[in-house]
Design a protein around this motif. Structure first.
Motif, mmCIF file in Angstrom:
data_model
loop_
_atom_site.group_PDB
_atom_site.id
_atom_site.type_symbol
_atom_site.label_atom_id
_atom_site.label_comp_id
_atom_site.label_asym_id
_atom_site.label_seq_id
_atom_site.Cartn_x
_atom_site.Cartn_y
_atom_site.Cartn_z
ATOM 1 N N SER A 11 68.027 -11.423 3.422
ATOM 2 C CA SER A 11 69.233 -10.899 4.063
ATOM 3 C C SER A 11 70.087 -12.057 4.573
ATOM 4 C CB SER A 11 68.851 -9.988 5.229
ATOM 5 O OG SER A 11 68.238 -10.748 6.259
ATOM 6 N N GLN A 12 71.346 -11.769 4.852
ATOM 7 C CA GLN A 12 72.229 -12.787 5.418
ATOM 8 C C GLN A 12 71.702 -13.217 6.788
ATOM 9 O OE1 GLN A 12 74.044 -14.263 3.434
ATOM 10 N NE2 GLN A 12 76.051 -13.356 3.189
ATOM 11 N N ASP A 13 71.151 -12.288 7.548
ATOM 12 C CA ASP A 13 70.624 -12.599 8.864
ATOM 13 C C ASP A 13 69.452 -13.565 8.780
ATOM 14 O OD1 ASP A 13 70.604 -12.232 11.717
ATOM 15 O OD2 ASP A 13 68.812 -10.990 11.457
ATOM 16 N N THR A 41 77.230 -21.857 -11.160
ATOM 17 C CA THR A 41 78.329 -20.912 -10.996
ATOM 18 C C THR A 41 77.772 -19.492 -11.027
ATOM 19 O OG1 THR A 41 79.860 -22.424 -12.068
ATOM 20 C CG2 THR A 41 80.490 -20.103 -12.016
ATOM 21 N N GLY A 42 78.177 -18.685 -10.080
ATOM 22 C CA GLY A 42 77.720 -17.306 -10.025
ATOM 23 C C GLY A 42 76.387 -17.100 -9.337
ATOM 24 N N ALA A 43 75.844 -18.156 -8.730
ATOM 25 C CA ALA A 43 74.526 -18.054 -8.101
ATOM 26 C C ALA A 43 74.568 -17.444 -6.705
ATOM 27 C CB ALA A 43 73.866 -19.434 -8.037
ATOM 28 N N GLY A 44 75.769 -17.330 -6.109
ATOM 29 C CA GLY A 44 75.885 -16.710 -4.792
ATOM 30 C C GLY A 44 76.180 -17.670 -3.663
ATOM 31 N N LYS A 45 76.682 -18.858 -3.974
ATOM 32 C CA LYS A 45 76.987 -19.840 -2.934
ATOM 33 C C LYS A 45 78.075 -19.342 -1.987
ATOM 34 C CE LYS A 45 78.020 -22.803 -6.079
ATOM 35 N NZ LYS A 45 77.735 -22.043 -7.283
ATOM 36 N N THR A 46 79.145 -18.808 -2.525
ATOM 37 C CA THR A 46 80.248 -18.317 -1.696
ATOM 38 C C THR A 46 79.787 -17.144 -0.852
ATOM 39 O OG1 THR A 46 81.861 -19.058 -3.324
ATOM 40 C CG2 THR A 46 82.608 -17.428 -1.716
ATOM 41 N N TYR A 47 79.022 -16.251 -1.421
ATOM 42 C CA TYR A 47 78.491 -15.109 -0.676
ATOM 43 C C TYR A 47 77.603 -15.596 0.468
ATOM 44 C CZ TYR A 47 75.914 -10.879 0.436
ATOM 45 O OH TYR A 47 75.353 -9.827 1.106
ATOM 46 N N ASP A 52 80.217 -11.086 2.385
ATOM 47 C CA ASP A 52 80.883 -10.129 1.516
ATOM 48 C C ASP A 52 82.276 -9.835 2.065
ATOM 49 O OD1 ASP A 52 81.655 -8.136 -0.184
ATOM 50 O OD2 ASP A 52 79.917 -6.850 0.184
ATOM 51 N N GLU A 53 83.296 -10.298 1.371
ATOM 52 C CA GLU A 53 84.667 -10.120 1.829
ATOM 53 C C GLU A 53 85.091 -8.658 1.821
ATOM 54 O OE1 GLU A 53 87.158 -12.650 -0.487
ATOM 55 O OE2 GLU A 53 86.140 -14.464 0.181
ATOM 56 N N ASP A 54 84.488 -7.833 0.977
ATOM 57 C CA ASP A 54 84.837 -6.422 0.895
ATOM 58 C C ASP A 54 84.187 -5.585 2.004
ATOM 59 O OD1 ASP A 54 86.380 -6.894 -1.352
ATOM 60 O OD2 ASP A 54 84.690 -6.577 -2.714
ATOM 61 N N ALA A 55 83.197 -6.151 2.682
ATOM 62 C CA ALA A 55 82.469 -5.396 3.707
ATOM 63 C C ALA A 55 83.283 -5.237 4.986
ATOM 64 C CB ALA A 55 81.151 -6.087 4.018
ATOM 65 N N GLY A 56 84.231 -6.100 5.214
ATOM 66 C CA GLY A 56 85.051 -6.000 6.417
ATOM 67 C C GLY A 56 84.507 -6.841 7.554
ATOM 68 N N PHE A 57 85.350 -7.033 8.528
ATOM 69 C CA PHE A 57 85.030 -7.914 9.653
ATOM 70 C C PHE A 57 83.932 -7.348 10.545
ATOM 71 C CE2 PHE A 57 85.788 -9.310 14.038
ATOM 72 C CZ PHE A 57 85.631 -10.679 13.862
ATOM 73 N N HIS A 58 83.901 -6.056 10.738
ATOM 74 C CA HIS A 58 82.989 -5.461 11.703
ATOM 75 C C HIS A 58 81.591 -5.180 11.152
ATOM 76 C CE1 HIS A 58 86.100 -5.196 14.672
ATOM 77 N NE2 HIS A 58 86.904 -4.640 13.774
ATOM 78 N N ASP A 59 81.399 -5.306 9.849
ATOM 79 C CA ASP A 59 80.077 -5.074 9.258
ATOM 80 C C ASP A 59 79.304 -6.391 9.254
ATOM 81 O OD1 ASP A 59 77.903 -3.989 8.040
ATOM 82 O OD2 ASP A 59 78.975 -3.262 6.274
ATOM 83 N N VAL A 60 78.707 -6.724 10.393
ATOM 84 C CA VAL A 60 78.089 -8.035 10.588
ATOM 85 C C VAL A 60 76.856 -8.265 9.715
ATOM 86 C CG1 VAL A 60 78.976 -8.328 12.918
ATOM 87 C CG2 VAL A 60 76.761 -7.248 12.582
ATOM 88 N N ILE A 65 76.948 -17.514 6.471
ATOM 89 C CA ILE A 65 76.589 -18.574 7.408
ATOM 90 C C ILE A 65 77.782 -19.000 8.260
ATOM 91 C CG2 ILE A 65 75.930 -21.015 7.530
ATOM 92 C CD1 ILE A 65 73.945 -20.453 5.265
ATOM 93 N N MET A 66 78.953 -19.157 7.671
ATOM 94 C CA MET A 66 80.106 -19.647 8.429
ATOM 95 C C MET A 66 80.544 -18.685 9.541
ATOM 96 S SD MET A 66 82.081 -21.601 5.368
ATOM 97 C CE MET A 66 83.525 -21.943 6.315
#
Length: 73
Positions: A11-13, A41-47, A52-60, A65-66
């Motif tokens: 998980s991100q956490d 490329t495509g391995a998930g570094k940006t994620y 997840d940019e589509d999840a929204g700000f409030h879906d922590v 990491i940033m």
């Protein structure tokens, strides 16, 4: 550089707890720190770094990491 571990299907956490929390805490104590995502490329570094940019700000659950580091500071 020293290789510590590879994370798969975490998980991100958990990723932040393993890779980021101590680095940020050390930075607040005055030490320099770097968190680097490396891979194909495509391995998930940006994620991993931004989340997840589509999840929204409030879906922590999907913050990367940033955003978590900024929140910790």
């Amino acid at each position: 550089y020293r290789f510590y571990r590879a994370l798969e299907h975490t998980s991100q956490d958990l990723t932040y707890n393993i890779c980021g929390e101590e680095v940020i805490r050390s930075c607040l104590d005055g030490y320099n720190g770097t968190i680097m995502a490396y891979g194909q490329t495509g391995a998930g570094k940006t994620y991993t770094m931004y989340g997840d940019e589509d999840a929204g700000f409030h879906d922590v659950d999907y913050h990367g990491i940033m955003p978590r580091a900024i929140q910790q500071v």
